[in-house]
Design a protein around this motif. Structure first.
Motif, mmCIF file in Angstrom:
data_model
loop_
_atom_site.group_PDB
_atom_site.id
_atom_site.type_symbol
_atom_site.label_atom_id
_atom_site.label_comp_id
_atom_site.label_asym_id
_atom_site.label_seq_id
_atom_site.Cartn_x
_atom_site.Cartn_y
_atom_site.Cartn_z
ATOM 1 N N SER A 1 -21.483 -28.017 -62.693
ATOM 2 C CA SER A 1 -21.642 -26.861 -61.816
ATOM 3 C C SER A 1 -20.823 -26.962 -60.537
ATOM 4 N N GLY A 2 -20.356 -28.176 -60.222
ATOM 5 C CA GLY A 2 -19.408 -28.261 -59.126
ATOM 6 C C GLY A 2 -19.717 -29.321 -58.087
ATOM 7 N N VAL A 3 -18.676 -30.035 -57.669
ATOM 8 C CA VAL A 3 -18.752 -30.985 -56.568
ATOM 9 C C VAL A 3 -17.463 -30.903 -55.765
ATOM 10 N N VAL A 4 -17.541 -31.364 -54.530
ATOM 11 C CA VAL A 4 -16.347 -31.679 -53.763
ATOM 12 C C VAL A 4 -16.183 -33.189 -53.843
ATOM 13 N N HIS A 5 -14.985 -33.640 -54.148
ATOM 14 C CA HIS A 5 -14.745 -35.038 -54.510
ATOM 15 C C HIS A 5 -13.536 -35.559 -53.745
ATOM 16 N N SER A 6 -13.567 -36.822 -53.357
ATOM 17 C CA SER A 6 -12.381 -37.465 -52.774
ATOM 18 C C SER A 6 -12.116 -38.776 -53.496
ATOM 19 N N GLU A 7 -10.833 -39.075 -53.707
ATOM 20 C CA GLU A 7 -10.397 -40.319 -54.345
ATOM 21 C C GLU A 7 -9.296 -40.911 -53.469
ATOM 22 N N PHE B 1 -14.505 -19.929 -56.813
ATOM 23 C CA PHE B 1 -13.833 -19.919 -55.515
ATOM 24 C C PHE B 1 -14.769 -19.425 -54.414
ATOM 25 N N LEU B 2 -15.546 -18.382 -54.707
ATOM 26 C CA LEU B 2 -16.490 -17.873 -53.708
ATOM 27 C C LEU B 2 -17.531 -18.933 -53.347
ATOM 28 N N ASP B 3 -18.038 -19.634 -54.363
ATOM 29 C CA ASP B 3 -19.041 -20.668 -54.113
ATOM 30 C C ASP B 3 -18.460 -21.809 -53.283
ATOM 31 N N TYR B 4 -17.223 -22.180 -53.593
ATOM 32 C CA TYR B 4 -16.579 -23.249 -52.823
ATOM 33 C C TYR B 4 -16.339 -22.814 -51.383
ATOM 34 N N GLN B 5 -15.788 -21.609 -51.198
ATOM 35 C CA GLN B 5 -15.457 -21.139 -49.852
ATOM 36 C C GLN B 5 -16.699 -20.910 -48.995
ATOM 37 N N SER B 6 -17.825 -20.594 -49.636
ATOM 38 C CA SER B 6 -19.061 -20.366 -48.892
ATOM 39 C C SER B 6 -19.835 -21.662 -48.642
ATOM 40 N N GLY B 7 -19.317 -22.781 -49.149
ATOM 41 C CA GLY B 7 -19.959 -24.065 -48.902
ATOM 42 C C GLY B 7 -21.020 -24.460 -49.898
ATOM 43 N N LYS B 8 -21.177 -23.699 -51.002
ATOM 44 C CA LYS B 8 -22.224 -24.015 -51.977
ATOM 45 C C LYS B 8 -21.968 -25.316 -52.735
ATOM 46 N N LEU B 9 -20.711 -25.757 -52.797
ATOM 47 C CA LEU B 9 -20.415 -27.029 -53.463
ATOM 48 C C LEU B 9 -20.576 -28.211 -52.518
ATOM 49 N N GLY B 10 -20.856 -27.915 -51.239
ATOM 50 C CA GLY B 10 -21.121 -28.971 -50.278
ATOM 51 C C GLY B 10 -19.871 -29.515 -49.604
ATOM 52 N N LYS B 11 -20.091 -30.486 -48.740
ATOM 53 C CA LYS B 11 -19.009 -31.155 -48.017
ATOM 54 C C LYS B 11 -19.280 -32.646 -47.974
ATOM 55 N N ILE B 12 -18.220 -33.418 -47.715
ATOM 56 C CA ILE B 12 -18.344 -34.865 -47.595
ATOM 57 C C ILE B 12 -18.075 -35.246 -46.143
#
Length: 310
Positions: A97-103, A273-284
């Motif tokens: 369903s979605g995450v924000v990820h860093s590598e 894109f809407l979910d990401y831009q609205s912050g629904k996928l969260g932040k790190i």
């Protein structure tokens, strides 16, 4: 027995914060349902302050499989997951369903430099699983089965699926195999691949002779496989050969793909894109610092001339 349908040369390009990959599958090389993309990063040797990773970015609707050969990476996500991947590690991340990820490179690699090499495979998820909860299978090398042929000339690391009677411990959402095969000079190997699977072979060391039509496949090339239930791989050279054999049962579903999102319809992409831009996928936490580190590494590479070497 399977033949090789086509051989493609991987194209070098920049990804993430600016590191160089060979695009072995996807782009100029067609995807192979359910596999969307395979990138081979490295082997790249960085000097102090030069190592670059992939700062914060979103994913939804598929899985990323990171396999580290050499070097160290650190990952974090918007759900609070974090960890370090060293040589031989596999991370099978179901973005769902979605995450924000860093590598990012490890602090040691960022400070001192070093050599990095590995792979990232993108695996599509069935429509029914695209909005499943995110999941990680971070697997150290000692837990990944490694088996040899009876003559000891061929070694197979079983990342997914089964080989030589040994099953992987990593579970997959649809039937597939992911094998890292090492062939000593003069050796041959035949792997069963279910007739329902589509697949490909990527050569990342030496030269292989593949399939009933005995196609020569060299370093950086991808061989897309034809139909059948077995594939033969031979090393007719005087040096070691390394190949990835990846195959799976096609999903045969519509694919809507835009950047970091892979869904079934354009409407679902728009919603991602809407979910990401609205912050629904969260932040790190610490995103600004990771971006600063990436920009500093790019500038250091440009100052030393590394940036212009692909």
């Amino acid at each position: 027995m399977r033949a090789v349908k086509e051989v493609y040369q991987g194209k070098k390009q920049r990804e993430g914060g600016g590191f160089v990959v060979r695009r072995a599958l996807g782009g100029a090389t067609p995807s192979c349902d359910p596999f969307l993309m395979l990138d081979h990063f490295g082997p790249q040797t960085y000097g102090p302050g030069e190592a670059i990773g992939a700062p914060d970015h979103p994913h939804r609707g598929f899985e990323t499989v990171s396999y580290i050969i050499t070097g160290e990476t650190c990952h974090k996500d918007s759900q609070g997951n974090s960890g370090n991947l060293g040589p031989g590690w596999v991370q099978w991340m179901t973005a769902g369903s979605g995450v924000v990820h860093s590598e990012m490179p490890s602090p040691k690699m960022q400070r001192d430099g070093g050599t990095i090499e590995g792979f990232q495979l993108w695996v599509n998820l069935p429509a029914k699983d695209k909005m499943t909860a995110p999941r990680y299978q971070d697997t150290p090398p000692e837990k990944i089965p490694v088996v040899k042929t009876t003559d000891g000339k061929v070694t197979v690391k079983v990342i997914a699926g089964e080989s030589l009677g040994t099953k992987a411990i990593i579970s997959t959402r649809s039937p597939m195999m992911y094998l890292d095969i090492r062939l000593t000079p003069g050796s041959e190997f035949t792997q069963h691949v279910p007739g329902s699977h589509d697949g490909f072979i990527y050569v990342w060391g030496g030269t292989a002779t593949v399939g009933t039509n005995k196609k020569t496949v060299t370093f950086g090339q991808t061989a897309v496989l034809g139909g059948g239930t077995e594939i033969s791989i031979a090393n007719k050279t005087n040096e070691e050969c390394r190949v990835l054999l990846i195959a799976g049962e096609p999903l045969k579903e519509p694919v809507a793909w835009h950047g970091p999102f892979v869904m079934n319809t354009q409407e679902e992409i728009n919603q991602a894109f809407l979910d990401y831009q609205s912050g629904k996928l969260g932040k790190i936490p610490g995103a600004a610092e990771r971006q600063r580190q990436t920009e500093a590494a790019r500038q250091t590479q440009k100052n030393t001339g590394t940036w212009n070497r692909k």
